[in-house]
Design an enzyme around this catalytic site. Structure first.
Site, PDB file in Angstrom:
ATOM      1  N   SER A 122       0.813  -1.212   0.000  1.00 38.20           N
ATOM      2  CA  SER A 122       0.000   0.000   0.000  1.00 38.20           C
ATOM      3  C   SER A 122       0.846   1.261   0.000  1.00 38.20           C
ATOM      4  O   SER A 122       0.309   2.367  -0.010  1.00 38.20           O
ATOM      5  CB  SER A 122      -0.927   0.004   1.223  1.00 38.20           C
ATOM      6  OG  SER A 122      -0.174  -0.154   2.411  1.00 38.20           O
ATOM      7  N   HIS A 143      -2.577  -3.086  -5.817  1.00 37.59           N
ATOM      8  CA  HIS A 143      -3.025  -2.721  -4.478  1.00 37.59           C
ATOM      9  C   HIS A 143      -4.544  -2.830  -4.363  1.00 37.59           C
ATOM     10  O   HIS A 143      -5.292  -1.985  -4.853  1.00 37.59           O
ATOM     11  CB  HIS A 143      -2.565  -1.291  -4.150  1.00 37.59           C
ATOM     12  CG  HIS A 143      -2.984  -0.815  -2.804  1.00 37.59           C
ATOM     13  ND1 HIS A 143      -3.175   0.529  -2.513  1.00 37.59           N
ATOM     14  CD2 HIS A 143      -3.248  -1.487  -1.647  1.00 37.59           C
ATOM     15  CE1 HIS A 143      -3.538   0.648  -1.257  1.00 37.59           C
ATOM     16  NE2 HIS A 143      -3.591  -0.555  -0.716  1.00 37.59           N
ATOM     17  N   GLU A 155      -5.570  -0.419  -7.301  1.00 36.90           N
ATOM     18  CA  GLU A 155      -4.586   0.581  -7.695  1.00 36.90           C
ATOM     19  C   GLU A 155      -3.409  -0.148  -8.362  1.00 36.90           C
ATOM     20  O   GLU A 155      -2.776  -0.999  -7.742  1.00 36.90           O
ATOM     21  CB  GLU A 155      -4.121   1.332  -6.441  1.00 36.90           C
ATOM     22  CG  GLU A 155      -3.411   2.631  -6.691  1.00 36.90           C
ATOM     23  CD  GLU A 155      -3.134   3.372  -5.386  1.00 36.90           C
ATOM     24  OE1 GLU A 155      -3.028   4.607  -5.438  1.00 36.90           O
ATOM     25  OE2 GLU A 155      -3.007   2.721  -4.312  1.00 36.90           O
ATOM     26  N   ASN A 193      -2.986   6.014  -0.363  1.00 34.62           N
ATOM     27  CA  ASN A 193      -2.497   6.244   0.992  1.00 34.62           C
ATOM     28  C   ASN A 193      -1.733   7.546   1.157  1.00 34.62           C
ATOM     29  O   ASN A 193      -1.566   8.025   2.279  1.00 34.62           O
ATOM     30  CB  ASN A 193      -1.652   5.056   1.446  1.00 34.62           C
ATOM     31  CG  ASN A 193      -2.538   3.911   1.885  1.00 34.62           C
ATOM     32  OD1 ASN A 193      -3.521   4.102   2.580  1.00 34.62           O
ATOM     33  ND2 ASN A 193      -2.213   2.708   1.457  1.00 34.62           N
TER      34      ASN A 193
END
Length: 301
Positions: A122, A143, A155, A193
């Site tokens: 992440s 991800h 992702e 993130n």
């Protein structure tokens, strides 16, 4: 089982690993689920079974579907054997670079030259993970979001040497799961993130500095910003140790003090308050249907 489906190997049977295995198996992919721990494997398989029961109760799958999905998943503890026949490996181990380095070196050594090596990281650089292998053109970020069987986003992150065919293959694979692949570039935290974790960190700072209470912070973000879950509850759900690890990656990657983790977050992780996984974080998770503020945390703050 469809013979034209790629053989998947998932490394790690924790929350993300078993969720990824569940998702692929549901769409008739043959899945090998690897873990070094027999008990962890059994726990992961039980979690998949529990989640499938939930789908049955909602009418989204049948009892027969559950049996088929579980049959598509083969637990493995022999990594060399698991790597021998797979077309795509997805690593889903803890967000610690030393652990991931060991995994990528091992799977690179044991997999076929054409096998794609993907990471569910992440925040950690895909280019760095690729440097641990002899096939950087076939290393990519994939991800998934938690809970994996439900969340539609994946992702997709390309390292500096990731080839276009690798990206295209992973995007196509994502669509076969009825999920949406979204491409981002290889910078710390990517997009998800890099935006989410500073927000969570700022929410923790707001509580730490006495701006508002836990319930108030979460309520403001739910009612005012239409978030389905407040940032402190979300931090508990993700895992406070995971949040802390990602903040360290952001801080080390950008050397910008705005990414420094809140001291309260650091202290909570050191004290074993990890959120849902430890049944105690900002909230008491012993009864998820009736979440209560962690009284011990409030008392000691």
């Amino acid at each position: 089982m469809q013979v034209n489906k790629k053989q998947l190997l998932i490394i790690g049977s924790g929350t993300m690993g078993n969720g990824i295995a569940h998702s692929f198996a549901q769409y008739q992919f043959p899945v090998l689920l690897f873990d070094t721990s027999s008990s962890s494997l059994q726990k992961g398989l039980q979690q998949i079974s529990t989640n499938l029961e939930r789908q049955i109760s909602k009418g989204s799958i049948s009892i027969a579907d559950k049996e088929t999905i579980l049959a598509n998943i083969t637990p493995m503890q022999d990594l060399e054997k698991a790597c021998a026949t797979c077309d795509v490996v997805i690593e889903a181990v803890p967000e610690l670079i030393d652990i991931k380095k060991d995994v990528f070196q091992s799977i690179d050594r044991h997999c076929k030259p054409e096998t794609i090596l993907a990471s569910n990281t992440s925040s950690i650089s895909i280019t760095k993970l690729a440097s641990f292998t002899g096939r950087p053109d076939k290393v990519v970020g994939m991800h998934f979001m938690n809970p994996v069987p439900i969340m539609p986003l994946v992702e997709i992150i390309a390292g500096l040497k990731t080839s276009e065919p690798t990206i295209e293959t992973i995007q196509s694979l994502t669509r076969e799961l009825h999920k949406t692949p979204v491409h981002t570039n290889d910078f710390p935290g990517f997009i998800s993130n890099r935006i989410l974790m500073p927000m969570i960190n700022e929410a923790i700072y707001s509580y730490y500095e006495g701006v508002a209470g836990i319930a108030e912070i979460d309520q403001i973000m739910k009612l005012g910003m239409a978030h389905p879950m407040g940032p402190l509850q979300l931090a508990d759900y993700i895992g406070l140790d995971v949040c802390l690890n990602i903040m360290h990656v952001l801080y080390e990657g950008f050397k910008n003090p705005k990414y420094a983790p809140c001291p309260l977050l650091t202290n909570m992780v050191q004290a074993g308050f990890l959120g849902n996984k430890s049944k105690s974080g900002f909230y008491d998770w012993s009864d998820p249907k009736n979440l209560q503020i962690n009284k011990l945390l409030r008392k000691n703050l």
